[in-house]
Enzyme design. Structure first.
Site, PDB file in Angstrom:
ATOM      1  N   ASP A  19      -7.085 -16.394 -30.285  1.00  0.00           N
ATOM      2  CA  ASP A  19      -6.052 -17.380 -29.668  1.00  0.00           C
ATOM      3  C   ASP A  19      -6.758 -18.855 -28.920  1.00  0.00           C
ATOM      4  O   ASP A  19      -6.441 -19.787 -28.949  1.00  0.00           O
ATOM      5  CB  ASP A  19      -4.883 -16.915 -28.783  1.00  0.00           C
ATOM      6  CG  ASP A  19      -3.694 -17.666 -28.920  1.00  0.00           C
ATOM      7  OD1 ASP A  19      -3.645 -18.631 -29.702  1.00  0.00           O
ATOM      8  OD2 ASP A  19      -2.634 -17.212 -28.375  1.00  0.00           O
ATOM      9  N   HIS A 210       2.448 -11.532 -24.170  1.00  0.00           N
ATOM     10  CA  HIS A 210       1.513 -12.798 -24.537  1.00  0.00           C
ATOM     11  C   HIS A 210       2.145 -14.057 -24.120  1.00  0.00           C
ATOM     12  O   HIS A 210       3.138 -14.453 -24.861  1.00  0.00           O
ATOM     13  CB  HIS A 210       1.064 -12.644 -26.035  1.00  0.00           C
ATOM     14  CG  HIS A 210      -0.014 -13.774 -26.470  1.00  0.00           C
ATOM     15  ND1 HIS A 210      -1.196 -13.636 -26.820  1.00  0.00           N
ATOM     16  CD2 HIS A 210       0.451 -15.144 -26.687  1.00  0.00           C
ATOM     17  CE1 HIS A 210      -1.698 -14.802 -26.867  1.00  0.00           C
ATOM     18  NE2 HIS A 210      -0.861 -15.584 -27.241  1.00  0.00           N
ATOM     19  N   HIS A 212       1.694 -18.191 -22.525  1.00  0.00           N
ATOM     20  CA  HIS A 212       0.932 -19.503 -22.391  1.00  0.00           C
ATOM     21  C   HIS A 212       1.481 -19.996 -21.028  1.00  0.00           C
ATOM     22  O   HIS A 212       2.478 -19.722 -20.295  1.00  0.00           O
ATOM     23  CB  HIS A 212       1.222 -20.254 -23.598  1.00  0.00           C
ATOM     24  CG  HIS A 212       0.813 -19.643 -24.693  1.00  0.00           C
ATOM     25  ND1 HIS A 212      -0.401 -20.355 -25.280  1.00  0.00           N
ATOM     26  CD2 HIS A 212       0.938 -18.738 -25.521  1.00  0.00           C
ATOM     27  CE1 HIS A 212      -0.660 -19.749 -26.436  1.00  0.00           C
ATOM     28  NE2 HIS A 212       0.056 -18.602 -26.514  1.00  0.00           N
ATOM     29  N   CYS A 243      -1.475 -22.705 -30.350  1.00  0.00           N
ATOM     30  CA  CYS A 243      -1.287 -22.245 -31.748  1.00  0.00           C
ATOM     31  C   CYS A 243      -1.252 -23.791 -32.554  1.00  0.00           C
ATOM     32  O   CYS A 243      -0.546 -24.539 -32.079  1.00  0.00           O
ATOM     33  CB  CYS A 243       0.106 -21.810 -31.899  1.00  0.00           C
ATOM     34  SG  CYS A 243       0.520 -21.690 -33.782  1.00  0.00           S
ATOM     35  N   ASN A 252      -3.434 -20.461 -23.162  1.00  0.00           N
ATOM     36  CA  ASN A 252      -2.961 -19.136 -22.848  1.00  0.00           C
ATOM     37  C   ASN A 252      -2.957 -19.097 -21.397  1.00  0.00           C
ATOM     38  O   ASN A 252      -3.760 -19.972 -20.712  1.00  0.00           O
ATOM     39  CB  ASN A 252      -3.854 -17.901 -23.347  1.00  0.00           C
ATOM     40  CG  ASN A 252      -3.678 -18.056 -24.903  1.00  0.00           C
ATOM     41  OD1 ASN A 252      -2.704 -17.241 -25.236  1.00  0.00           O
ATOM     42  ND2 ASN A 252      -4.358 -18.612 -25.718  1.00  0.00           N
TER      43      ASN A 252
END
Length: 318
Positions: A19, A210, A212, A243, A252
């Site tokens: 990512d 997960h 950001h 993304c 992230n």
């Protein structure tokens, strides 16, 4: 040096090499990726996400994932995860030696179409075949639900939608459920509620968060997830990431910031100093800005604070 004995209930997974690299302006060659993997594993980072089976024409940064995998030992691969979205992806990665898979699709149909090129229902329908491939090879597969909170096209995503996916019998073979704040728009109360409800209302599996840091709440959301029962949390060096198919997403949550906040016993001031060197070298290679407040703080020159680089310079690597 102060001895830190606090061990958080969740472990970190660094996702820099998947990512973290997706939106970077430059590509990393295979040897450089392998070098970073080994540096992070040597530091004590428990697990890593090292690449993706996404089409290289759509995500060029992932084009050499199979080459990276080929250079890693079986022992190294036991601590590494690879992103997949189809049974064919699992088959290709299995043949290369991978045994840990993140099977990812979106709670939102609109984002799943943009990201994977199919409906959420189609991704759900294919998951049992992907799970069977991983299971028969002695591997593990996670259910990764992108846009668990908001979608860049459809807006807020109902918690009931995420819980329904987690309860769908076609996802039953997953060892863990990854809840993704893909856009970084969630707040701690939302994260805490979703993690708690998924833990309480679905078959018992590990929960991965997960996050950001788009709106500056990456660390707060990560801590909220841990307190609500997440067993693993994702981060990326220097806050790299995002993304390419999610307008409005930023990097992230920084690995350094998560570790500084949670203080696992393996993470010490000298460990941070070594990680700072790895992060800064990588950001320089990529021409990317540093988004980690801990990385900035480590360079603040406060010699009386043992986490500052001046207090504990990194040990020689030779």
């Amino acid at each position: 040096m102060t001895t830190y004995t606090f061990e958080p209930s969740a472990q970190l997974r660094d996702v820099t090499l998947r990512d973290g690299l997706q939106l970077a302006g430059k590509l990393l060659d295979t040897d450089r990726k392998v070098e970073i993997i080994r540096q992070l594993l040597d530091l004590g980072v428990p697990t890593l996400e090292i690449g993706s089976m996404a089409r290289p024409d759509l995500v060029p940064a992932m084009a050499n994932t199979l080459d990276v995998i080929a250079q890693l030992s079986t022992e190294e691969l036991q601590r590494c995860w690879v992103w997949v979205a189809t049974p064919r992806h699992v088959e290709k990665a299995l043949n290369a030696g991978v045994r840990n898979f993140q099977y990812c699709f979106s709670a939102s149909d609109a984002h799943n179409q943009a990201n994977i090129g199919r409906t959420t229902e189609a991704s759900l329908a294919a998951m049992p075949a992907a799970t069977a491939l991983a299971r028969d090879a002695g591997g593990r597969i996670q259910l990764c639900i992108a846009t668990s909170f908001t979608c860049p096209f459809d807006g807020p995503v109902a918690m009931s939608r995420v819980i329904a996916i987690a309860n769908d019998e076609r996802t039953a073979g997953a060892s863990d459920i990854v809840l993704c704040d893909t856009l970084g728009q969630a707040v701690p109360a939302q994260v805490s509620e979703l993690v708690s409800r998924v833990s309480r209302e679905t078959p018992r599996r590990g929960i991965v968060f997960h996050g950001h840091d788009t709106w500056g709440l990456g660390v707060a959301n990560t801590v909220a997830a841990i307190q609500a029962g997440a067993s693993t949390v994702d981060g990326s060096l220097g806050g790299l990431g995002g993304c390419p198919f999610a307008p409005g997403a930023s990097g992230n949550t920084a690995t350094e910031d998560i570790l500084f906040a949670t203080r696992p016993t393996w993470f010490r001031p000298d460990t941070l100093a070594r990680m700072v060197a790895i992060s800064e070298d990588l950001l320089t290679d990529l021409g990317e800005p540093n988004r980690s407040k801990t990385l900035q703080g480590a360079r603040s020159g406060s010699s009386a604070f043992e986490w500052a680089i001046g207090a504990h310079p990194p040990a020689p690597t030779d």
